[in-house]
Design an enzyme around this catalytic site. Structure first.
Site, PDB file in Angstrom:
ATOM      1  N   GLU A  50      94.448-107.710 -83.039  1.00 39.45           N
ATOM      2  CA  GLU A  50      95.585-108.574 -83.347  1.00 39.45           C
ATOM      3  C   GLU A  50      96.590-108.693 -82.204  1.00 39.45           C
ATOM      4  OE1 GLU A  50      96.623-108.326 -87.408  1.00 39.45           O
ATOM      5  OE2 GLU A  50      98.441-109.491 -87.154  1.00 39.45           O
ATOM      6  N   LYS A  85      86.379-115.761 -90.212  1.00 35.65           N
ATOM      7  CA  LYS A  85      87.134-114.535 -89.929  1.00 35.65           C
ATOM      8  C   LYS A  85      86.498-113.764 -88.776  1.00 35.65           C
ATOM      9  CE  LYS A  85      89.549-110.527 -91.489  1.00 35.65           C
ATOM     10  NZ  LYS A  85      90.119-109.733 -92.560  1.00 35.65           N
ATOM     11  N   HIS A 131      98.282-110.296-104.659  1.00 37.56           N
ATOM     12  CA  HIS A 131      98.431-110.704-103.265  1.00 37.56           C
ATOM     13  C   HIS A 131      98.126-112.204-103.121  1.00 37.56           C
ATOM     14  CE1 HIS A 131      98.328-110.594 -98.954  1.00 37.56           C
ATOM     15  NE2 HIS A 131      97.072-110.997 -98.929  1.00 37.56           N
ATOM     16  N   ARG A 152      86.243 -86.722 -87.187  1.00 38.15           N
ATOM     17  CA  ARG A 152      86.508 -87.665 -86.081  1.00 38.15           C
ATOM     18  C   ARG A 152      85.751 -88.988 -86.213  1.00 38.15           C
ATOM     19  NH1 ARG A 152      86.323 -82.790 -83.365  1.00 38.15           N
ATOM     20  NH2 ARG A 152      88.402 -82.123 -82.758  1.00 38.15           N
ATOM     21  N   HIS A 205     101.342-115.815 -95.115  1.00 32.92           N
ATOM     22  CA  HIS A 205     101.613-114.423 -95.431  1.00 32.92           C
ATOM     23  C   HIS A 205     103.033-113.969 -95.106  1.00 32.92           C
ATOM     24  CE1 HIS A 205      97.372-114.300 -96.174  1.00 32.92           C
ATOM     25  NE2 HIS A 205      97.359-112.997 -96.392  1.00 32.92           N
ATOM     26  N   ASN A 241      97.378-114.796 -90.798  1.00 38.09           N
ATOM     27  CA  ASN A 241      98.581-114.559 -91.593  1.00 38.09           C
ATOM     28  C   ASN A 241      99.201-115.841 -92.132  1.00 38.09           C
ATOM     29  OD1 ASN A 241      98.918-111.800 -91.749  1.00 38.09           O
ATOM     30  ND2 ASN A 241      99.483-111.758 -89.587  1.00 38.09           N
ATOM     31  N   ARG A 267      94.314-113.421 -83.858  1.00 37.70           N
ATOM     32  CA  ARG A 267      94.160-112.883 -85.219  1.00 37.70           C
ATOM     33  C   ARG A 267      95.382-113.171 -86.093  1.00 37.70           C
ATOM     34  NH1 ARG A 267      90.892-107.347 -86.785  1.00 37.70           N
ATOM     35  NH2 ARG A 267      91.090-107.589 -89.013  1.00 37.70           N
ATOM     36  N   GLU A 284      92.901-116.921-100.537  1.00 34.94           N
ATOM     37  CA  GLU A 284      92.519-116.627 -99.145  1.00 34.94           C
ATOM     38  C   GLU A 284      91.455-117.621 -98.674  1.00 34.94           C
ATOM     39  OE1 GLU A 284      94.049-114.461 -97.265  1.00 34.94           O
ATOM     40  OE2 GLU A 284      94.918-112.959 -98.599  1.00 34.94           O
ATOM     41  N   HIS A 342     104.459-111.793 -98.002  1.00 36.63           N
ATOM     42  CA  HIS A 342     104.803-110.367 -97.935  1.00 36.63           C
ATOM     43  C   HIS A 342     106.203-110.110 -98.501  1.00 36.63           C
ATOM     44  CE1 HIS A 342     101.590-109.736 -94.605  1.00 36.63           C
ATOM     45  NE2 HIS A 342     101.096-109.578 -95.816  1.00 36.63           N
ATOM     46  N   LYS A 396      89.950-103.567 -90.460  1.00 42.65           N
ATOM     47  CA  LYS A 396      91.287-102.991 -90.670  1.00 42.65           C
ATOM     48  C   LYS A 396      91.194-102.059 -91.861  1.00 42.65           C
ATOM     49  CE  LYS A 396      94.732-106.402 -89.278  1.00 42.65           C
ATOM     50  NZ  LYS A 396      95.805-107.217 -89.857  1.00 42.65           N
TER      51      LYS A 396
HETATM   52  N1  LIG Z   1      91.582-104.756 -94.502  1.00 41.69           N
HETATM   53  C1  LIG Z   1      91.939-106.001 -94.532  1.00 41.69           C
HETATM   54  O1  LIG Z   1      91.748-106.754 -93.581  1.00 41.69           O
HETATM   55  C2  LIG Z   1      92.565-106.528 -95.785  1.00 41.69           C
HETATM   56  C3  LIG Z   1      92.717-107.911 -95.964  1.00 41.69           C
HETATM   57  C4  LIG Z   1      93.242-108.365 -97.159  1.00 41.69           C
HETATM   58  C5  LIG Z   1      93.605-107.471 -98.152  1.00 41.69           C
HETATM   59  N2  LIG Z   1      93.447-106.131 -97.934  1.00 41.69           N
HETATM   60  C6  LIG Z   1      93.809-105.158 -98.971  1.00 41.69           C
HETATM   61  O2  LIG Z   1      92.973-105.391-100.088  1.00 41.69           O
HETATM   62  C7  LIG Z   1      93.637-104.942-101.261  1.00 41.69           C
HETATM   63  C8  LIG Z   1      93.476-105.982-102.347  1.00 41.69           C
HETATM   64  O3  LIG Z   1      92.102-106.126-102.622  1.00 41.69           O
HETATM   65  P1  LIG Z   1      91.582-106.776-103.984  1.00 41.69           P
HETATM   66  O4  LIG Z   1      92.274-108.043-104.221  1.00 41.69           O
HETATM   67  O5  LIG Z   1      90.100-106.746-103.930  1.00 41.69           O
HETATM   68  O6  LIG Z   1      92.162-105.784-105.095  1.00 41.69           O
HETATM   69  P2  LIG Z   1      91.560-104.495-105.834  1.00 41.69           P
HETATM   70  O7  LIG Z   1      90.699-103.708-104.936  1.00 41.69           O
HETATM   71  O8  LIG Z   1      92.720-103.810-106.465  1.00 41.69           O
HETATM   72  O9  LIG Z   1      90.658-105.152-106.968  1.00 41.69           O
HETATM   73  C9  LIG Z   1      91.273-105.944-107.958  1.00 41.69           C
HETATM   74  C10 LIG Z   1      90.886-105.482-109.374  1.00 41.69           C
HETATM   75  O10 LIG Z   1      89.544-105.895-109.652  1.00 41.69           O
HETATM   76  C11 LIG Z   1      88.785-104.781-110.106  1.00 41.69           C
HETATM   77  N3  LIG Z   1      87.406-105.060-109.700  1.00 41.69           N
HETATM   78  C12 LIG Z   1      86.866-104.926-108.474  1.00 41.69           C
HETATM   79  N4  LIG Z   1      85.622-105.430-108.466  1.00 41.69           N
HETATM   80  C13 LIG Z   1      85.371-105.865-109.716  1.00 41.69           C
HETATM   81  C14 LIG Z   1      84.259-106.502-110.324  1.00 41.69           C
HETATM   82  N5  LIG Z   1      83.172-106.846-109.618  1.00 41.69           N
HETATM   83  N6  LIG Z   1      84.333-106.815-111.632  1.00 41.69           N
HETATM   84  C15 LIG Z   1      85.450-106.517-112.348  1.00 41.69           C
HETATM   85  N7  LIG Z   1      86.557-105.955-111.824  1.00 41.69           N
HETATM   86  C16 LIG Z   1      86.495-105.619-110.520  1.00 41.69           C
HETATM   87  C17 LIG Z   1      89.439-103.597-109.455  1.00 41.69           C
HETATM   88  O11 LIG Z   1      89.129-102.404-110.124  1.00 41.69           O
HETATM   89  C18 LIG Z   1      90.905-103.983-109.568  1.00 41.69           C
HETATM   90  O12 LIG Z   1      91.386-103.692-110.848  1.00 41.69           O
HETATM   91  C19 LIG Z   1      95.082-104.680-100.866  1.00 41.69           C
HETATM   92  O13 LIG Z   1      95.287-103.301-100.794  1.00 41.69           O
HETATM   93  C20 LIG Z   1      95.203-105.303 -99.485  1.00 41.69           C
HETATM   94  O14 LIG Z   1      96.138-104.633 -98.676  1.00 41.69           O
HETATM   95  C21 LIG Z   1      92.942-105.657 -96.786  1.00 41.69           C
HETATM   96 ZN   LIG Z   2      95.928-111.816 -97.387  1.00 40.34          ZN
END
Ligand SMILES: NC(=O)c1ccc[n+]([C@@H]2O[C@H](COP(=O)([O-])OP(=O)(O)OC[C@H]3O[C@@H](n4cnc5c(N)ncnc54)[C@H](O)[C@@H]3O)[C@@H](O)[C@H]2O)c1
Ligand SMILES: [Zn+2]
Length: 361
Positions: A241, A231, A269, A118, A252, A249, A245, A182, A256, A140
């Site tokens: 949201e 943020k 992304h 939980r 976005h 986007n 919030r 971003e 998307h 999120k």
């Molecule tokens: N929760 C939220 O508010 C929110 C906001 C934006 C995006 N997201 C989510 O985040 C995800 C994308 O995140 P991301 O862009 O970090 O991608 P990711 O987590 O896939 O990382 C990108 C790549 O970099 C590698 N990596 C990570 N740290 C590293 C480092 N220090 N050195 C070398 N390689 C490294 C990872 O293994 C991966 O291959 C998506 O799933 C998206 O939906 C969430």
């Molecule tokens: Zn984004």
């Protein structure tokens, strides 16, 4: 080292600090122990990040789960694996999960923490620029479903965020640029974030491009700090949201659709977001919401940072529109666009006709 506080609904118990600095991983548990009462930790990470940074998180009280690397693993099966591992290592209610990695790891580990017994504490240690400026802040957490991204999840705040900028040294240029997309987004919405402090982030980005690409530590710390402030100022006012919030986007709505129609693996992304932001500036100019001068300032910034802005001729208009309509942000069949209206200012419009929307596609 910078420290800033995220206050959710102005209550103390759901507030948490974000530490931004160098060499934080070396003493990670000194920070973590101040903000959790855990006796044991489960570190959730992936193969790539573990091979570079895993060693730094090893301690007598920590167990690991090392997941395969990739967005495709952000699903219910992997979530189950994390929960199985938590049970196997007998993680108790007052113990904590540590998310060590990019946004994929942060989202899935945070979601696991939100439902394990939980809800137990969790800590974000974001290692990508995108995670440091965006996904680790705001609570999120989610996994993907085969019908769409992030469809299963919740809002669950971490106990602290540790952003060690040294981790960005090993990030490849494509992933670094994904984060920068971003970052630029914040500069286009800054005024609308209702942040008490004004930064003139757009000017900061215009004058620090080389330093940012050279990963100058002082400049990176400042940049991440500003993004997190912007943020968190939004999240403080609108955790779930309901209104404000939505401006996060920016770009976005198009992004998307681009991601969905290209199977989530052709573009990162951030690449989809930079293309989406260019489209939204074009749209705003087309419907006379923006002056040409600012249009050029903004699109020149996207070009200066060499972000991807040109769409290939690869989309079918009907499919593109359908895809925008099926986005989970759509309400009453109206697509909500976050439109730039003046430097650093945006507004939300949902009455734009289909032909105009698709003009740049
Ligand atoms: N929760 C939220 O508010 C929110 C906001 C934006 C995006 N997201 C989510 O985040 C995800 C994308 O995140 P991301 O862009 O970090 O991608 P990711 O987590 O896939 O990382 C990108 C790549 O970099 C590698 N990596 C990570 N740290 C590293 C480092 N220090 N050195 C070398 N390689 C490294 C990872 O293994 C991966 O291959 C998506 O799933 C998206 O939906 C969430
Ligand atoms: Zn984004």
């Amino acid at each position: 080292m910078n420290k800033l506080e995220v206050k959710i609904n102005a209550t103390k118990e759901s507030s948490y600090p974000i530490f931004i600095g160098e060499n934080l991983l070396e003493n990670a548990y000194d920070y973590i122990e101040q903000y959790t009462k855990a006796n044991n930790y489960l570190v959730v990470t992936n193969e790539t990040v573990y091979s570079i940074y895993g060693e730094k998180l090893k301690s007598n009280n920590s167990k690991f789960i090392i997941l395969p690397d990739g967005e495709i693993y952000k699903n219910m099966d992997t979530l189950n694996r994390i929960l199985d591992r938590a049970l196997e290592v007998k993680l108790e209610r007052k113990d904590a999960i540590i998310a060590l990695g990019g946004g994929v790891i942060g989202d899935i580990a945070g979601f696991a923490a939100s439902i394990y017994q939980r809800g137990i504490d969790y800590v974000q240690i974001p290692t990508t620029l995108l995670a440091q400026v965006d996904s680790s802040v705001g609570g999120k957490v989610a996994v993907n479903h085969f019908l769409g991204k992030n469809l299963i999840g919740s809002f669950y705040q971490p106990k602290l965020v540790l952003s060690d900028i040294n981790t960005l040294k090993t990030l490849d240029i494509r992933q670094f640029k994904t984060g920068l997309s971003e970052v630029l987004k914040y500069s286009f919405i800054e005024k609308s974030c209702k942040c008490e402090k004004h930064f003139n982030f757009l000017e900061f980005l215009q004058s620090n491009r080389t330093e940012i690409y050279n990963k100058n530590p002082e400049v990176l710390k400042k940049l991440i700090n500003i993004c997190c402030k912007l943020k968190s100022s939004i999240v403080n006012k609108d955790e779930k949201e309901k209104g404000l919030r939505a401006i996060l986007n920016f770009g976005h709505t198009y992004a998307h659709a681009i991601e969905k129609l290209t199977g989530y693996d052709k573009y990162t992304h951030g690449e989809a977001v930079s293309m989406g932001m260019k489209l939204i500036f074009d749209l705003s100019l087309e419907i006379n919401c923006i002056q040409e001068e600012y249009y050029h300032t903004a699109t020149n910034l996207l070009k200066d940072y060499e972000l991807m802005i040109n769409l290939k001729d690869e989309f079918n208009h009907e499919e593109f529109y359908e895809s925008m309509l099926s986005d989970k942000k759509v309400s009453d069949k109206k697509i909500n666009f976050v439109i730039p209206i003046a430097p650093k200012e945006v507004t939300i419009k949902n009455n734009i006709d289909k032909k105009t929307i698709l003009q740049g596609i």
